[in-house]
Design a protein around this motif. Structure first.
Motif, mmCIF file in Angstrom:
data_model
loop_
_atom_site.group_PDB
_atom_site.id
_atom_site.type_symbol
_atom_site.label_atom_id
_atom_site.label_comp_id
_atom_site.label_asym_id
_atom_site.label_seq_id
_atom_site.Cartn_x
_atom_site.Cartn_y
_atom_site.Cartn_z
ATOM 1 N N UNK A 1 0.838 -1.208 0.000
ATOM 2 C CA UNK A 1 0.000 0.000 0.000
ATOM 3 C C UNK A 1 0.865 1.247 0.000
ATOM 4 N N UNK A 2 2.018 1.160 0.647
ATOM 5 C CA UNK A 2 2.936 2.301 0.703
ATOM 6 C C UNK A 2 3.385 2.683 -0.705
ATOM 7 N N UNK A 3 3.721 1.679 -1.507
ATOM 8 C CA UNK A 3 4.207 1.938 -2.866
ATOM 9 C C UNK A 3 3.104 2.471 -3.771
ATOM 10 N N UNK A 4 1.890 2.046 -3.533
ATOM 11 C CA UNK A 4 0.770 2.407 -4.394
ATOM 12 C C UNK A 4 0.096 3.716 -3.972
ATOM 13 N N UNK A 5 0.003 3.958 -2.668
ATOM 14 C CA UNK A 5 -0.841 5.041 -2.173
ATOM 15 C C UNK A 5 -0.110 6.251 -1.598
ATOM 16 N N UNK A 6 1.186 6.150 -1.376
ATOM 17 C CA UNK A 6 1.909 7.263 -0.749
ATOM 18 C C UNK A 6 2.744 7.986 -1.793
ATOM 19 N N UNK A 7 2.488 9.277 -1.900
ATOM 20 C CA UNK A 7 3.191 10.128 -2.860
ATOM 21 C C UNK A 7 3.643 11.400 -2.161
ATOM 22 N N UNK A 8 4.647 12.048 -2.711
ATOM 23 C CA UNK A 8 5.155 13.283 -2.127
ATOM 24 C C UNK A 8 4.138 14.404 -2.257
ATOM 25 N N UNK A 9 3.501 14.509 -3.410
ATOM 26 C CA UNK A 9 2.687 15.692 -3.694
ATOM 27 C C UNK A 9 1.219 15.595 -3.324
ATOM 28 N N UNK A 10 0.733 14.414 -3.013
ATOM 29 C CA UNK A 10 -0.687 14.327 -2.675
ATOM 30 C C UNK A 10 -0.915 13.339 -1.538
ATOM 31 N N UNK A 11 -1.830 13.706 -0.673
ATOM 32 C CA UNK A 11 -2.180 12.856 0.466
ATOM 33 C C UNK A 11 -2.955 11.636 -0.020
ATOM 34 N N UNK A 12 -2.902 10.542 0.729
ATOM 35 C CA UNK A 12 -3.669 9.353 0.341
ATOM 36 C C UNK A 12 -5.166 9.627 0.373
ATOM 37 N N UNK A 13 -5.866 9.097 -0.597
ATOM 38 C CA UNK A 13 -7.318 9.317 -0.668
ATOM 39 C C UNK A 13 -8.050 8.137 -0.045
ATOM 40 N N UNK A 14 -9.032 8.421 0.808
ATOM 41 C CA UNK A 14 -9.790 7.341 1.463
ATOM 42 C C UNK A 14 -10.378 6.340 0.477
ATOM 43 N N UNK A 15 -10.865 6.781 -0.666
ATOM 44 C CA UNK A 15 -11.467 5.843 -1.622
ATOM 45 C C UNK A 15 -10.417 4.891 -2.199
ATOM 46 N N UNK A 16 -9.174 5.366 -2.353
ATOM 47 C CA UNK A 16 -8.107 4.485 -2.835
ATOM 48 C C UNK A 16 -7.723 3.463 -1.772
ATOM 49 N N UNK A 17 -7.720 3.881 -0.515
ATOM 50 C CA UNK A 17 -7.418 2.965 0.585
ATOM 51 C C UNK A 17 -8.499 1.884 0.666
ATOM 52 N N UNK A 18 -9.747 2.279 0.542
ATOM 53 C CA UNK A 18 -10.855 1.310 0.576
ATOM 54 C C UNK A 18 -10.743 0.322 -0.586
ATOM 55 N N UNK A 19 -10.400 0.825 -1.768
ATOM 56 C CA UNK A 19 -10.242 -0.059 -2.932
ATOM 57 C C UNK A 19 -9.089 -1.037 -2.707
ATOM 58 N N UNK A 20 -7.985 -0.558 -2.158
ATOM 59 C CA UNK A 20 -6.848 -1.428 -1.863
ATOM 60 C C UNK A 20 -7.278 -2.555 -0.930
ATOM 61 N N UNK A 21 -8.018 -2.222 0.118
ATOM 62 C CA UNK A 21 -8.464 -3.229 1.082
ATOM 63 C C UNK A 21 -9.385 -4.266 0.456
ATOM 64 N N UNK A 22 -10.171 -3.855 -0.520
ATOM 65 C CA UNK A 22 -11.055 -4.809 -1.209
ATOM 66 C C UNK A 22 -10.270 -5.761 -2.106
ATOM 67 N N UNK A 23 -9.125 -5.314 -2.614
ATOM 68 C CA UNK A 23 -8.411 -6.062 -3.640
ATOM 69 C C UNK A 23 -7.315 -6.993 -3.135
ATOM 70 N N UNK A 24 -6.766 -6.728 -1.950
ATOM 71 C CA UNK A 24 -5.650 -7.555 -1.474
ATOM 72 C C UNK A 24 -6.162 -8.719 -0.631
#
Length: 128
Positions: A11-34
């Protein structure tokens, strides 16, 4: 199912970026997929402690970036992991280990709790 840090840490590699904060909808999608592990041991510390420890490392992340960019990246990662472990998919399977000081006795107690939980033993252990 026993999962090492790879699945959750990805999740760190996919969701963490320097310029933008992690989005809750992306975190929820990650949890559904792994694949959902039986147990996640989430070791965390206050953000200021994480920043302090990271900047003290000999090999800090994002070498070549400004201190401001590194701090923003670390803040985003700290936020993302907190949100990830709070997601309903993982929260019931997460043992949160909060660290602040280097208290090896307390960490050993948490380790014993984890071993007991994974082996099916039911013990009430106080770690602090």
């Amino acid at each position: 199912m026993l999962v090492d840090e790879g699945t959750i840490h990805s999740a760190h590699y996919v969701l963490v970026h320097v310029n933008s904060a992690p989005r809750p909808r992306d975190i929820a999608a990650f949890c559904r997929l792994v694949p959902v592990p039986d147990l996640v041991v989430y070791v965390t510390a206050p953000l200021e402690r994480v920043l302090e420890r990271t900047f003290a490392r000999r090999d800090p992340p994002l070498r070549g970036r400004s201190r401001e960019e590194m701090e923003r990246f670390i803040r985003h990662a700290h936020t993302m992991f907190d949100q990830l472990m709070s997601d309903e998919t993982l929260s019931g399977r997460t043992l949160k280990v909060h660290t602040d000081k280097n208290d090896l006795g307390r960490y050993r107690c948490f380790a014993r709790t984890i071993v007991d939980a994974s082996s099916g033993e039911v013990r009430k252990t106080r770690c602090g």
